[in-house]
Design an enzyme around this catalytic site. Structure first.
Site, PDB file in Angstrom:
ATOM      1  N   PHE A  35       0.817  -1.209   0.000  1.00 41.67           N
ATOM      2  CA  PHE A  35       0.000   0.000   0.000  1.00 41.67           C
ATOM      3  C   PHE A  35       0.845   1.250   0.000  1.00 41.67           C
ATOM      4  CE2 PHE A  35      -4.325  -1.432   0.463  1.00 41.67           C
ATOM      5  CZ  PHE A  35      -4.155  -2.763   0.790  1.00 41.67           C
ATOM      6  N   CYS A  36       0.215   2.317  -0.424  1.00 45.57           N
ATOM      7  CA  CYS A  36       0.823   3.651  -0.424  1.00 45.57           C
ATOM      8  C   CYS A  36       1.458   3.926   0.937  1.00 45.57           C
ATOM      9  CB  CYS A  36      -0.307   4.632  -0.695  1.00 45.57           C
ATOM     10  SG  CYS A  36       0.178   6.326  -0.854  1.00 45.57           S
ATOM     11  N   PRO A  37       2.614   4.597   1.031  1.00 44.22           N
ATOM     12  CA  PRO A  37       3.470   4.998  -0.078  1.00 44.22           C
ATOM     13  C   PRO A  37       4.517   3.956  -0.476  1.00 44.22           C
ATOM     14  CG  PRO A  37       4.299   5.975   1.932  1.00 44.22           C
ATOM     15  CD  PRO A  37       3.169   5.078   2.318  1.00 44.22           C
TER      16      PRO A  37
END
Lengths: 76, 130
Positions: free
Chosen positions: A13-15
């Site tokens: 997942f981000c980042p």
């Protein structure tokens, strides 16, 4: 022309994808091409933003079956 | 063109806030900003080397964070330093109160700083607090 180096950041997942790309860019030489694979929707917008902001060349950004393939050339 | 500055004060010891602080530091640092982080109060203990205990969660999002594969806050702070030249300063007052020396902290944490200096550097920066 050299093959793009693939950075597989799928299922993170981000980042995550952005940070993995940057780590890869740091190790790459100027002129190298990297291809980031990501399943994170947020990163699909964020990564091109970063590429633009920092001044590298975005070569492609396509989505295939839920996976984004973002290709970037290190220009500096 | 001068780099833009981002100052981040982290006092909270909860997972969600540490995660947000770390994300801000990491993304800010790799996007051309000069990032300084000030760790104090309940945040500091998580940067003592060997402290493996998970920060408490505040709400349902904290639970989700645990389940999904997002990079952990320590990884992100480390990446902010390694990939983006961020500086992570432990609060000297908090270190005194906790009785910890610099050597006891993670290697990516910089030298202790006091508020006077930190506030000075934050004067022309975007300031975030967690």
């Amino acid at each position: 022309m050299s093959e793009p180096r693939v950075i597989d950041a799928r299922n993170t997942f981000c980042p995550g994808p952005l940070m993995e790309l940057i780590a890869g860019m740091k190790l790459a030489q100027v002129g190298d091409t990297l291809e980031l694979l990501s399943t994170d929707k947020g990163s699909a917008n964020d990564v091109p933003e970063w590429i633009h902001k920092v001044g590298h060349e975005l070569l492609g950004n396509r989505e295939e079956g839920g996976v984004w393939h973002i290709t970037v050339k290190k220009v500096k | 063109m001068a780099a833009k500055k981002i100052s981040i004060i982290v006092v909270s010891g909860t997972r969600e806030r540490l995660q947000m602080a770390a994300m801000t530091a990491a993304v800010g640092a790799v996007s051309g900003n000069e990032v300084s982080v000030f760790l104090s109060m309940n945040a500091l203990e998580h940067f003592v080397r060997g402290n493996g205990h998970e920060p408490p969660i505040e709400g349902s999002f904290g639970k989700l964070l645990g389940e999904k594969n997002a990079p952990g806050f320590k990884t992100l702070f480390e990446q902010a330093v390694e990939l983006g030249d961020a500086k992570i300063y432990p609060c000297s007052m908090a270190m005194d109160i906790m009785g910890v020396e610099r050597e006891a902290l993670e290697s990516y944490v910089a030298e202790p700083l006091g508020l006077t200096k930190f506030l000075d550097s934050a004067a022309d920066a975007q300031v975030f607090s967690f």
